[in-house]
Design a protein around this motif. Sequence first.
Motif, PDB file in Angstrom:
ATOM      1  N   GLU A  68      58.701  59.837 -17.796  1.00 16.30           N
ATOM      2  CA  GLU A  68      57.370  60.407 -17.623  1.00 16.30           C
ATOM      3  C   GLU A  68      56.742  60.674 -18.988  1.00 16.30           C
ATOM      4  OE1 GLU A  68      58.239  63.906 -15.390  1.00 16.30           O
ATOM      5  OE2 GLU A  68      59.241  62.768 -13.817  1.00 16.30           O
ATOM      6  N   GLN A  69      55.531  60.182 -19.199  1.00 14.94           N
ATOM      7  CA  GLN A  69      54.809  60.370 -20.454  1.00 14.94           C
ATOM      8  C   GLN A  69      53.837  61.551 -20.310  1.00 14.94           C
ATOM      9  OE1 GLN A  69      55.491  58.469 -23.176  1.00 14.94           O
ATOM     10  NE2 GLN A  69      57.064  57.469 -21.949  1.00 14.94           N
ATOM     11  N   PRO A  70      53.484  62.213 -21.404  1.00 11.86           N
ATOM     12  CA  PRO A  70      52.564  63.356 -21.336  1.00 11.86           C
ATOM     13  C   PRO A  70      51.166  63.006 -20.804  1.00 11.86           C
ATOM     14  CG  PRO A  70      53.628  63.263 -23.489  1.00 11.86           C
ATOM     15  CD  PRO A  70      54.012  62.018 -22.757  1.00 11.86           C
ATOM     16  N   ASN A  71      50.756  61.737 -20.929  1.00  8.79           N
ATOM     17  CA  ASN A  71      49.420  61.349 -20.478  1.00  8.79           C
ATOM     18  C   ASN A  71      49.372  60.987 -18.998  1.00  8.79           C
ATOM     19  OD1 ASN A  71      50.771  58.932 -20.481  1.00  8.79           O
ATOM     20  ND2 ASN A  71      49.287  57.845 -21.735  1.00  8.79           N
ATOM     21  N   GLY A  72      50.465  61.172 -18.263  1.00 12.05           N
ATOM     22  CA  GLY A  72      50.495  60.873 -16.837  1.00 12.05           C
ATOM     23  C   GLY A  72      51.077  59.508 -16.519  1.00 12.05           C
ATOM     24  N   ALA A  73      51.426  58.742 -17.536  1.00 13.05           N
ATOM     25  CA  ALA A  73      52.028  57.427 -17.322  1.00 13.05           C
ATOM     26  C   ALA A  73      53.519  57.578 -17.028  1.00 13.05           C
ATOM     27  CB  ALA A  73      51.826  56.547 -18.548  1.00 13.05           C
ATOM     28  N   VAL A  74      54.066  56.589 -16.341  1.00 13.12           N
ATOM     29  CA  VAL A  74      55.502  56.545 -16.083  1.00 13.12           C
ATOM     30  C   VAL A  74      55.988  55.168 -16.528  1.00 13.12           C
ATOM     31  CG1 VAL A  74      57.311  56.723 -14.345  1.00 13.12           C
ATOM     32  CG2 VAL A  74      55.250  58.102 -14.117  1.00 13.12           C
ATOM     33  N   VAL A  75      56.974  55.144 -17.423  1.00 15.67           N
ATOM     34  CA  VAL A  75      57.475  53.903 -18.004  1.00 15.67           C
ATOM     35  C   VAL A  75      58.857  53.613 -17.431  1.00 15.67           C
ATOM     36  CG1 VAL A  75      58.097  52.745 -20.157  1.00 15.67           C
ATOM     37  CG2 VAL A  75      56.197  54.353 -20.115  1.00 15.67           C
ATOM     38  N   VAL A  76      59.086  52.358 -17.033  1.00 15.06           N
ATOM     39  CA  VAL A  76      60.389  51.931 -16.539  1.00 15.06           C
ATOM     40  C   VAL A  76      61.105  51.210 -17.666  1.00 15.06           C
ATOM     41  CG1 VAL A  76      61.598  50.489 -14.854  1.00 15.06           C
ATOM     42  CG2 VAL A  76      59.515  51.695 -14.191  1.00 15.06           C
ATOM     43  N   GLY A  77      62.357  51.572 -17.906  1.00 15.25           N
ATOM     44  CA  GLY A  77      63.121  50.935 -18.979  1.00 15.25           C
ATOM     45  C   GLY A  77      64.572  51.377 -18.947  1.00 15.25           C
ATOM     46  N   PHE A  78      65.274  51.122 -20.037  1.00 15.53           N
ATOM     47  CA  PHE A  78      66.683  51.475 -20.146  1.00 15.53           C
ATOM     48  C   PHE A  78      66.837  52.681 -21.067  1.00 15.53           C
ATOM     49  CE2 PHE A  78      66.630  46.979 -19.115  1.00 15.53           C
ATOM     50  CZ  PHE A  78      67.453  46.983 -18.009  1.00 15.53           C
ATOM     51  N   THR A  79      67.860  53.476 -20.824  1.00 14.88           N
ATOM     52  CA  THR A  79      68.076  54.693 -21.594  1.00 14.88           C
ATOM     53  C   THR A  79      68.519  54.379 -23.011  1.00 14.88           C
ATOM     54  OG1 THR A  79      70.382  54.856 -20.929  1.00 14.88           O
ATOM     55  CG2 THR A  79      68.788  55.999 -19.556  1.00 14.88           C
ATOM     56  N   SER A  80      67.992  55.117 -23.962  1.00 16.54           N
ATOM     57  CA  SER A  80      68.424  54.942 -25.343  1.00 16.54           C
ATOM     58  C   SER A  80      69.794  55.587 -25.544  1.00 16.54           C
ATOM     59  CB  SER A  80      67.407  55.544 -26.302  1.00 16.54           C
ATOM     60  OG  SER A  80      67.252  56.920 -26.051  1.00 16.54           O
ATOM     61  N   GLU A  81      70.103  56.622 -24.767  1.00 14.44           N
ATOM     62  CA  GLU A  81      71.391  57.288 -24.894  1.00 14.44           C
ATOM     63  C   GLU A  81      72.548  56.362 -24.534  1.00 14.44           C
ATOM     64  OE1 GLU A  81      68.973  58.726 -22.764  1.00 14.44           O
ATOM     65  OE2 GLU A  81      68.137  59.902 -24.387  1.00 14.44           O
ATOM     66  N   SER A  82      72.304  55.447 -23.604  1.00 14.61           N
ATOM     67  CA  SER A  82      73.380  54.552 -23.168  1.00 14.61           C
ATOM     68  C   SER A  82      73.473  53.301 -24.032  1.00 14.61           C
ATOM     69  CB  SER A  82      73.152  54.145 -21.714  1.00 14.61           C
ATOM     70  OG  SER A  82      71.977  53.354 -21.619  1.00 14.61           O
ATOM     71  N   ASN A  83      72.546  53.156 -24.996  1.00 14.29           N
ATOM     72  CA  ASN A  83      72.508  51.979 -25.863  1.00 14.29           C
ATOM     73  C   ASN A  83      72.437  50.682 -25.060  1.00 14.29           C
ATOM     74  OD1 ASN A  83      72.646  53.447 -28.283  1.00 14.29           O
ATOM     75  ND2 ASN A  83      74.855  53.659 -28.055  1.00 14.29           N
ATOM     76  N   LYS A  84      71.662  50.673 -23.989  1.00 15.10           N
ATOM     77  CA  LYS A  84      71.585  49.496 -23.126  1.00 15.10           C
ATOM     78  C   LYS A  84      70.310  48.695 -23.320  1.00 15.10           C
ATOM     79  CE  LYS A  84      75.420  49.979 -20.943  1.00 15.10           C
ATOM     80  NZ  LYS A  84      76.463  48.983 -20.960  1.00 15.10           N
ATOM     81  N   GLY A  85      69.368  49.194 -24.087  1.00 18.65           N
ATOM     82  CA  GLY A  85      68.114  48.475 -24.276  1.00 18.65           C
ATOM     83  C   GLY A  85      68.328  47.102 -24.888  1.00 18.65           C
TER      84      GLY A  85
END
Length: 145
Positions: A68-85
């Motif tokens: 969830e972004q502060p401007n109301g947008a929602v982005v789909v992706g991979f977690t940076s914590e899991s190093n999967k990007g």
Amino acid sequence: MANEIKNEASFDHILDNLAQGFGHMDKFAANKAGAETFAQIMKPKIPESTKLRKGEKVHLRDALLKVEQPNGAVVVGFTSESNKGYIGRFQNDGWTPKDKFGKTYVPVAGKHFWEATQREAKGKVGAAVSSVIKQELDRKVRGGA
């Protein structure tokens, strides 16, 4: 032909509600519905491994999330914590393997799951977003601010 508006106060209230437009939470709800639809379509397309490598905590398929972004947008992706990007990028786009001496081998073709999801989800994401927007408009017209 009518010269007056019956229930003028109610009509004015509806117009005031509509004039306020969509707030942050309304935009967020609509975007969240679209992102959820996109993620549901993508998840089965993501290559799945049967084992975790050393140091991994989750599989690529399990690392997909909605941010969830502060401007109301929602982005789909991979977690940076899991190093999967970066793994998702390799799996999607393909790569050319190289050994430690710089010799290249036969390129590995990408699965292009992201592009396939975009093609399949195009109308479905729009329908999910417009459904939430329509519900909000209906609520504003009925008089619930």
